[in-house]
Design a protein around this motif. Structure first.
Motif, mmCIF file in Angstrom:
data_model
loop_
_atom_site.group_PDB
_atom_site.id
_atom_site.type_symbol
_atom_site.label_atom_id
_atom_site.label_comp_id
_atom_site.label_asym_id
_atom_site.label_seq_id
_atom_site.Cartn_x
_atom_site.Cartn_y
_atom_site.Cartn_z
ATOM 1 N N ALA A 6 54.359 34.772 26.269
ATOM 2 C CA ALA A 6 55.141 35.974 26.006
ATOM 3 C C ALA A 6 56.575 35.667 25.563
ATOM 4 C CB ALA A 6 55.171 36.857 27.254
ATOM 5 N N ASP A 7 56.978 36.305 24.467
ATOM 6 C CA ASP A 7 58.378 36.323 24.048
ATOM 7 C C ASP A 7 59.096 37.487 24.724
ATOM 8 O OD1 ASP A 7 58.287 34.226 21.863
ATOM 9 O OD2 ASP A 7 56.765 35.620 21.124
ATOM 10 N N ARG A 8 58.343 38.553 24.915
ATOM 11 C CA ARG A 8 58.845 39.725 25.628
ATOM 12 C C ARG A 8 57.760 40.195 26.585
ATOM 13 N NH1 ARG A 8 60.490 42.395 20.395
ATOM 14 N NH2 ARG A 8 59.049 44.067 20.943
ATOM 15 N N ILE A 9 58.167 40.901 27.624
ATOM 16 C CA ILE A 9 57.201 41.474 28.556
ATOM 17 C C ILE A 9 57.519 42.948 28.732
ATOM 18 C CG2 ILE A 9 56.343 41.479 30.932
ATOM 19 C CD1 ILE A 9 56.803 38.485 30.996
ATOM 20 N N GLY A 10 56.510 43.782 28.475
ATOM 21 C CA GLY A 10 56.665 45.210 28.685
ATOM 22 C C GLY A 10 56.790 45.514 30.163
ATOM 23 N N HIS A 11 57.947 45.971 30.576
ATOM 24 C CA HIS A 11 58.322 46.263 31.960
ATOM 25 C C HIS A 11 58.789 44.978 32.658
ATOM 26 C CE1 HIS A 11 56.946 50.318 31.373
ATOM 27 N NE2 HIS A 11 55.761 49.871 30.998
ATOM 28 N N GLY A 12 57.927 44.298 33.378
ATOM 29 C CA GLY A 12 58.314 43.036 34.014
ATOM 30 C C GLY A 12 59.261 43.170 35.179
ATOM 31 N N VAL A 13 59.477 44.396 35.668
ATOM 32 C CA VAL A 13 60.487 44.621 36.699
ATOM 33 C C VAL A 13 60.152 43.943 38.023
ATOM 34 C CG1 VAL A 13 61.446 46.750 35.746
ATOM 35 C CG2 VAL A 13 59.397 46.866 37.187
ATOM 36 N N ARG A 14 58.875 43.688 38.260
ATOM 37 C CA ARG A 14 58.504 43.111 39.551
ATOM 38 C C ARG A 14 58.707 41.591 39.599
ATOM 39 N NH1 ARG A 14 53.318 46.137 41.941
ATOM 40 N NH2 ARG A 14 53.903 44.774 43.668
ATOM 41 N N ALA A 15 59.324 41.059 38.560
ATOM 42 C CA ALA A 15 59.740 39.654 38.588
ATOM 43 C C ALA A 15 60.746 39.400 39.699
ATOM 44 C CB ALA A 15 60.346 39.257 37.241
ATOM 45 N N VAL A 16 61.462 40.438 40.125
ATOM 46 C CA VAL A 16 62.453 40.259 41.191
ATOM 47 C C VAL A 16 61.796 39.873 42.515
ATOM 48 C CG1 VAL A 16 64.122 41.833 40.138
ATOM 49 C CG2 VAL A 16 62.453 42.734 41.779
ATOM 50 N N GLU A 17 60.487 40.076 42.630
ATOM 51 C CA GLU A 17 59.785 39.724 43.865
ATOM 52 C C GLU A 17 59.524 38.222 43.976
ATOM 53 O OE1 GLU A 17 56.240 42.102 44.019
ATOM 54 O OE2 GLU A 17 57.314 43.950 43.483
ATOM 55 N N ASP A 18 59.772 37.481 42.902
ATOM 56 C CA ASP A 18 59.514 36.036 42.885
ATOM 57 C C ASP A 18 60.705 35.339 42.226
ATOM 58 O OD1 ASP A 18 58.692 33.417 42.340
ATOM 59 O OD2 ASP A 18 56.608 33.995 42.014
ATOM 60 N N PRO A 19 61.669 34.860 43.010
ATOM 61 C CA PRO A 19 62.884 34.262 42.440
ATOM 62 C C PRO A 19 62.614 33.104 41.487
ATOM 63 C CG PRO A 19 63.177 34.684 44.781
ATOM 64 C CD PRO A 19 61.738 34.949 44.485
ATOM 65 N N ARG A 20 61.610 32.274 41.785
ATOM 66 C CA ARG A 20 61.324 31.146 40.891
ATOM 67 C C ARG A 20 60.782 31.634 39.550
ATOM 68 N NH1 ARG A 20 58.147 26.408 43.917
ATOM 69 N NH2 ARG A 20 58.607 25.427 41.895
ATOM 70 N N LEU A 21 59.960 32.661 39.588
ATOM 71 C CA LEU A 21 59.459 33.245 38.347
ATOM 72 C C LEU A 21 60.608 33.842 37.543
ATOM 73 C CD1 LEU A 21 57.162 34.234 36.481
ATOM 74 C CD2 LEU A 21 56.981 36.258 37.952
ATOM 75 N N LEU A 22 61.511 34.527 38.215
ATOM 76 C CA LEU A 22 62.656 35.121 37.535
ATOM 77 C C LEU A 22 63.520 34.040 36.882
ATOM 78 C CD1 LEU A 22 64.247 37.589 36.750
ATOM 79 C CD2 LEU A 22 65.288 37.601 39.031
ATOM 80 N N GLU A 23 63.692 32.918 37.569
ATOM 81 C CA GLU A 23 64.440 31.804 36.991
ATOM 82 C C GLU A 23 63.774 31.317 35.710
ATOM 83 O OE1 GLU A 23 64.817 28.728 39.866
ATOM 84 O OE2 GLU A 23 66.121 29.889 41.205
ATOM 85 N N LYS A 24 62.455 31.272 35.713
ATOM 86 C CA LYS A 24 61.726 30.806 34.527
ATOM 87 C C LYS A 24 61.908 31.784 33.371
ATOM 88 C CE LYS A 24 57.973 28.645 35.263
ATOM 89 N NZ LYS A 24 56.570 28.260 35.622
ATOM 90 N N ILE A 25 61.893 33.073 33.671
ATOM 91 C CA ILE A 25 62.117 34.092 32.640
ATOM 92 C C ILE A 25 63.497 33.918 32.015
ATOM 93 C CG2 ILE A 25 62.524 36.570 32.321
ATOM 94 C CD1 ILE A 25 60.249 37.018 34.373
ATOM 95 N N VAL A 26 64.486 33.657 32.862
ATOM 96 C CA VAL A 26 65.846 33.458 32.368
ATOM 97 C C VAL A 26 65.925 32.194 31.519
ATOM 98 C CG1 VAL A 26 68.244 33.018 33.052
ATOM 99 C CG2 VAL A 26 66.876 34.721 34.290
ATOM 100 N N GLU A 27 65.346 31.107 31.995
ATOM 101 C CA GLU A 27 65.379 29.826 31.268
ATOM 102 C C GLU A 27 64.730 29.942 29.892
ATOM 103 O OE1 GLU A 27 63.413 27.092 33.808
ATOM 104 O OE2 GLU A 27 65.021 27.049 35.320
ATOM 105 N N ARG A 28 63.638 30.671 29.818
ATOM 106 C CA ARG A 28 62.906 30.785 28.552
ATOM 107 C C ARG A 28 63.462 31.879 27.652
ATOM 108 N NH1 ARG A 28 56.436 29.996 29.939
ATOM 109 N NH2 ARG A 28 56.649 28.056 31.154
#
Length: 345
Positions: free
Chosen positions: A224-246
């Motif tokens: 994914a280059d973009r994710i429709g919604h994706g708001v529940r990424a806040v429930e997983d800090p490591r996943l959120l870090e990956k979203i930011v890095e990418r």
């Protein structure tokens, strides 16, 4: 954080921005829905007339079924090519009034193919209507062809191959929509591989009705280059870090999150949390026809419910442009116009 000003807040409709999360039927004006239903003899339920916007709750299967049923009824009023052209033209007019200089509208041609002669004629009709709307309004428009999670993955591959035939006519991305609980992202890896190899943006829905695992599948399996919604990424800090890095852009739709019961109120949508974590966001209206609000309202909610300053709202607008498929000339113009918006008092 920017120091708060005592002067009147700037006009958010004048803030240049890109709109990256808007569904085709869901972009229709309510007045147009009512007019076309009367013209074509389509009966509308009270939820789409007197009780509009409808009260929705899609956190369980019954609630999602009702939401989808209302959406299907709304789609059924689009009977002729002129209806489709009207929808796109009016949507572009509304976007221009909301300060959107670039729109990416998402459409699943399968929902219209039987009415307009098949998948290919439907896509060509939409693209022709888009070009006419661009000429009439000055709003740049890209099209995201979306597969439906509830259909077979082979259907998604057919759509991906079809989308690649029109990259020179305005198709910019490939998406995946409908109920996350009824079709796992990894089932559609083949379709997204086709789309990505052809240069299309990968923009699946994820992390709305399901949690972080849904988002992780979109990232790792669908690229994914973009994710429709994706708001529940806040429930997983490591996943959120990956979203930011990418530098993956989250298409956050506050009003629809509340409308579908994903959040109790606009204040509960984690817009501030995502922003402070460094995640790219593009605010979106999702389906104004069913949720009753358009793009500016999402920025108003960021201001009123999350305390975003004008400088932060301008940064949100910049992020929407950086996450888009807009041509470089359009990007530069819009980014410069955002700077000018900030200079105004």
């Amino acid at each position: 954080m920017e120091a708060r000003s005592t002067s009147a807040p700037r006009d958010l409709a004048a803030l240049p921005k890109a709109h990256l999360h808007l569904h085709f039927t869901g972009s229709m004006r309510h007045s147009t829905l009512v007019e076309l239903a009367a013209e074509h003899g389509v009966h509308l339920p009270d939820a789409l007339v007197e009780d509009w916007p409808p009260r929705l709750q899609a956190t369980d299967e019954r609630g999602w079924f009702r939401f989808q049923r209302l959406y299907d009824i709304a789609r059924s009023v689009l009977k002729t090519p002129d209806d489709m052209r009207r929808l796109i033209r009016e949507t572009a007019e509304d976007e221009a009034a909301e300060g959107s200089g670039w729109l990416e509208i998402q459409v699943d041609p399968s929902g219209y193919a039987a009415r307009f002669g098949g998948l290919t004629p439907t896509v060509e009709l939409v693209l022709d209507a888009v070009r006419q709307a661009e000429d009439a309004t000055g709003v740049g428009i890209g099209v995201v062809i979306a597969a439906n999670r509830t259909r077979h993955p082979l259907d998604a591959k057919t759509l991906a191959r079809l989308a690649l035939r029109y990259t020179d006519r305005g198709v910019v991305g490939f998406g995946l929509s409908n109920d996350e609980r009824r079709g796992r992202a990894y089932d559609f890896e083949g379709a997204f591989r086709i789309a990505r190899r052809g240069g299309l943006l990968s923009a699946p829905h994820g992390g709305e009705l399901l949690g972080p695992q849904s988002i992780r599948e979109c990232l790792e399996t669908l690229g994914a280059d973009r994710i429709g919604h994706g708001v529940r990424a806040v429930e997983d800090p490591r996943l959120l870090e990956k979203i930011v890095e990418r530098e993956v852009t989250l298409e956050v739709c506050p009003a629809s999150n509340v409308g579908l019961g994903v959040a109790r109120s606009a204040a509960d949508v984690p817009v501030r949390q995502l922003f402070e974590a460094g995640a790219r966001m593009a605010l979106g209206a999702d389906d104004p026809l069913l949720f009753g609000s358009r793009l500016v309202r999402q920025y108003e909610l960021a201001r009123s419910d999350h305390g975003f300053t004008d400088g932060e709202l301008a940064e949100l607008a910049r992020q929407s442009i950086h996450g888009s498929a807009a041509p470089e000339t359009v990007r530069k113009r819009l980014l410069g116009d955002i700077d000018n918006w900030l200079k105004r008092h």
